[in-house]
Each structure stands twice: as structure tokens, then as C-alpha cells.
Write a protein that holds these residues in place. Structure first.
Motif, PDB file in Angstrom:
ATOM      1  N   UNK A  83       7.185  -5.365  12.266  1.00 23.81           N
ATOM      2  CA  UNK A  83       8.327  -5.124  11.401  1.00 23.81           C
ATOM      3  C   UNK A  83       7.873  -5.029   9.946  1.00 23.81           C
ATOM      4  N   UNK A  84       8.326  -3.978   9.257  1.00 23.89           N
ATOM      5  CA  UNK A  84       7.942  -3.812   7.857  1.00 23.89           C
ATOM      6  C   UNK A  84       9.042  -3.065   7.114  1.00 23.89           C
ATOM      7  N   UNK A  85       8.948  -3.097   5.813  1.00 24.83           N
ATOM      8  CA  UNK A  85       9.865  -2.339   4.967  1.00 24.83           C
ATOM      9  C   UNK A  85       9.105  -1.133   4.445  1.00 24.83           C
ATOM     10  N   UNK A  86       9.661   0.026   4.689  1.00 25.13           N
ATOM     11  CA  UNK A  86       9.029   1.267   4.279  1.00 25.13           C
ATOM     12  C   UNK A  86       9.936   1.966   3.283  1.00 25.13           C
ATOM     13  N   UNK A  87       9.407   2.287   2.135  1.00 29.40           N
ATOM     14  CA  UNK A  87      10.166   3.004   1.121  1.00 29.40           C
ATOM     15  C   UNK A  87       9.671   4.435   1.087  1.00 29.40           C
ATOM     16  N   UNK A  88      10.586   5.381   1.068  1.00 30.93           N
ATOM     17  CA  UNK A  88      10.236   6.796   1.097  1.00 30.93           C
ATOM     18  C   UNK A  88      10.821   7.469  -0.132  1.00 30.93           C
ATOM     19  N   UNK A  89      10.071   8.388  -0.700  1.00 30.62           N
ATOM     20  CA  UNK A  89      10.551   9.146  -1.853  1.00 30.62           C
ATOM     21  C   UNK A  89      10.190  10.613  -1.634  1.00 30.62           C
ATOM     22  N   UNK A  90      11.123  11.487  -1.933  1.00 26.16           N
ATOM     23  CA  UNK A  90      10.847  12.915  -1.736  1.00 26.16           C
ATOM     24  C   UNK A  90       9.992  13.448  -2.884  1.00 26.16           C
ATOM     25  N   UNK A  91       9.400  14.605  -2.650  1.00 27.77           N
ATOM     26  CA  UNK A  91       8.433  15.173  -3.606  1.00 27.77           C
ATOM     27  C   UNK A  91       9.048  15.419  -4.984  1.00 27.77           C
ATOM     28  N   UNK A  92      10.249  15.978  -5.030  1.00 21.97           N
ATOM     29  CA  UNK A  92      10.860  16.290  -6.320  1.00 21.97           C
ATOM     30  C   UNK A  92      11.144  15.023  -7.122  1.00 21.97           C
TER      31      UNK A  92
ATOM     32  N   UNK B  35       0.835  -1.198   0.000  1.00 23.63           N
ATOM     33  CA  UNK B  35       0.000   0.000   0.000  1.00 23.63           C
ATOM     34  C   UNK B  35       0.867   1.245   0.000  1.00 23.63           C
ATOM     35  N   UNK B  36       0.264   2.351  -0.366  1.00 25.90           N
ATOM     36  CA  UNK B  36       0.948   3.643  -0.371  1.00 25.90           C
ATOM     37  C   UNK B  36       0.131   4.635   0.442  1.00 25.90           C
ATOM     38  N   UNK B  37       0.800   5.631   0.988  1.00 29.32           N
ATOM     39  CA  UNK B  37       0.103   6.689   1.710  1.00 29.32           C
ATOM     40  C   UNK B  37       0.854   7.993   1.497  1.00 29.32           C
ATOM     41  N   UNK B  38       0.153   9.104   1.660  1.00 35.31           N
ATOM     42  CA  UNK B  38       0.772  10.419   1.544  1.00 35.31           C
ATOM     43  C   UNK B  38       0.855  10.968   0.133  1.00 35.31           C
ATOM     44  N   UNK B  39       0.292  10.272  -0.834  1.00 37.76           N
ATOM     45  CA  UNK B  39       0.402  10.712  -2.223  1.00 37.76           C
ATOM     46  C   UNK B  39      -0.351  12.023  -2.443  1.00 37.76           C
TER      47      UNK B  39
END
Length: 135
Positions: free
Chosen positions: A34-43, A12-16
């Protein structure tokens, strides 16, 4: 005081919406296990949507389908529709620019990514019919 707003499924994704519509994230996310979280900045996310605009359009359309009845969601719907229109207009300009400058490689990249070569820009021009005059 903590309140569970939603439980996310795997992948799932959030914050889009916050990224796309320039609105603050109204909540904090906490994990229960425990989970794997991938983060990407706005730019970086914006750059990816520009490069893979077909996928970006799918993301925006999915956001519209998941909209709710309240005022905040109506405003976000308006923002998302605006972003889709802006994205389509910019894409037509990029295609025409590549055609005008004879950049076949860029034109191929845009078309492979899902660009419509029949789409016209604000002046009614398309990459297939380049009737440009150089002054």
C-alpha cells in the motif's frame, strides 16, 4: 515477463525524463505494498517548472548527474542540456518583458523565484539596464 528494474524509496519520483524529453515511458510501475501515489500531467508539470524555474533547474541538473553511459542516456543528456538552455533564454526574455512594460510585480515574482536580473537576452539586454527604443 516481469523484471524488477528498480525499487523506489519513499518520496521517490519516476517518469520525469519521459515528461521533459517527450519520450515514451519504457516501463510500467507496480507497487508491492500500500502506498500513496501522486500523479501530475505534463502540462501542469511544465507550468510549475516555468513558474518555479529555480526548482526546475535543480530537477534538470539532478537528472544530468544520474545519467548513465549508454546511447539512450547520451541522447537524454543532450535533450536536458537543450531544455536548460531554452529555459534560461525564455527566463531572460520574461524578465526583460516585465521590465520593459513596467510590471514591477512580475519582476519581483521572477526574482524571488531565483531569476538573475543580470542575465542578458539574445540582444545583450538585461532588466537592470533597459535601453529600449520605441519605434
Amino acid at each position: 515477463m516481469e523484471e524488477t528494474v528498480s525499487l523506489l524509496e519513499p518520496y521517490s519520483a519516476f517518469g520525469i525524463i519521459s515528461i521533459l524529453c517527450n519520450v515514451p515511458q519504457p516501463y510500467t510501475v507496480r507497487v508491492c505494498e500500500l502506498c500513496r501515489l501522486l500523479r501530475i500531467d505534463k502540462q501542469s508539470f511544465s507550468n510549475i517548472l516555468d513558474l518555479y524555474f529555480h526548482d526546475g533547474r535543480i530537477i534538470l541538473t539532478n537528472l544530468l548527474e544520474g545519467k548513465g553511459p549508454n546511447f539512450r542516456m547520451k541522447q537524454l543528456e543532450s535533450d536536458i542540456v537543450f531544455l536548460i538552455g531554452k529555459h534560461v533564454a525564455e527566463l531572460a526574455l520574461r524578465e526583460n518583458s516585465a521590465a520593459f512594460h513596467g510590471d514591477l510585480q512580475q519582476l519581483k515574482i521572477l526574482i524571488r523565484a531565483g531569476a538573475d536580473p543580470n542575465k542578458k537576452d539574445y540582444d545583450g539586454r538585461s532588466p537592470l539596464v533597459c535601453e529600449y527604443s520605441i519605434a
